[in-house]
Scaffold this active site. Structure first.
Site: not given
Ligand code: C5J
Length: 232
Positions: A156-157, A128, A71, A201, A23, A131, A161
């Protein structure tokens, strides 16, 4: 091949590993986009551009598979769940007019990947609606068709995502290495926490490393110039 990583070195072969860039879209990274319109500081995401450029060059030179995601939604928003649409009440909503076209709608300028990280011909771009990059996409099929079992994940972020995709990938049997300097979040604390959650973990969701360590493994890291411009 091994990359230094947390909680322990990440082992991989280039032929069975894909670089998945999540993204890196104009709406998230550019001033005047969706993210900025929500009051976020996009420079926190833009720090990941340079390291991604260097990494992409090295990975492409090594003939590794690169996959990009975006996205976004169909122009008729038929794939936009009402629950997702209702949220972000404080700012512009998905599908509304924004500074770079309709927000997170496929085909609009803001939905596109930033020019600095433009895909090369032949590199799959996965659109997509959610997320996670596996939800309602053909990513799993693309990876299976190419014998990919490991993912190097950037983008990101970090906590939204990237994290969601890594969790989806983990449940589908992929080993994931997330490169911290190649990811970004509008919330630095979330960035740190999301990465800690991945490697905690004994690597409950995967590994966390730095692009420099991967460049070392690929043998492409440039030596740092000596301080003060020393001569050989
Ligand atoms: C992504 C968002 N790409 N923050 N989307 O993380 O909504």
């Amino acid at each position: 091949m091994h990359v230094a990583a947390d909680p322990y070195p990440f082992a991989f072969e280039i032929a069975s590993t894909a670089l998945l860039v999540i993204d890196m879209q104009r709406d998230f990274l550019e001033p005047g986009g969706f993210g900025a319109a929500l009051g976020n500081d996009v420079t926190l995401l833009r720090r990941a551009i340079g390291p991604n450029q260097t990494l992409l060059a090295a990975w492409r030179a090594a003939a590794g598979l690169v996959i990009h995601t975006r996205e976004g939604h169909r122009p008729d928003l038929a794939d936009l769940h009402p629950a997702k649409h209702r949220r972000a009440a404080a700012g512009p909503r998905i599908g509304e007019a924004g500074p770079m076209g309709r927000i997170l709608v496929r085909g609009e300028p803001g939905h596109d990947l930033i020019a600095d990280l433009a895909p090369l011909p032949g590199e799959p771009v996965v659109d997509k609606p959610g997320k996670g990059a596996f939800y309602a996409t053909d990513l799993h099929s693309i990876l299976a068709a190419r014998g990919i079992v490991r993912l190097i994940v950037t983008g990101v972020t970090t906590e939204v995502c990237v994290s969601t995709t890594v969790r989806e990938a983990n449940d589908r049997g992929y080993d994931c290495l997330v490169l911290e300097d190649c990811c970004g979040s509008y919330f630095p604390g979330f960035h740190t926490a999301a990465l800690q959650m991945i490697a905690a973990q004994s690597g409950i969701f995967g590994w966390v490393g730095h692009s420099g360590a991967l460049l070392d493994a690929l043998g492409t890291r440039q030596p740092t110039a000596p301080a003060g411009g020393g001569r050989a």
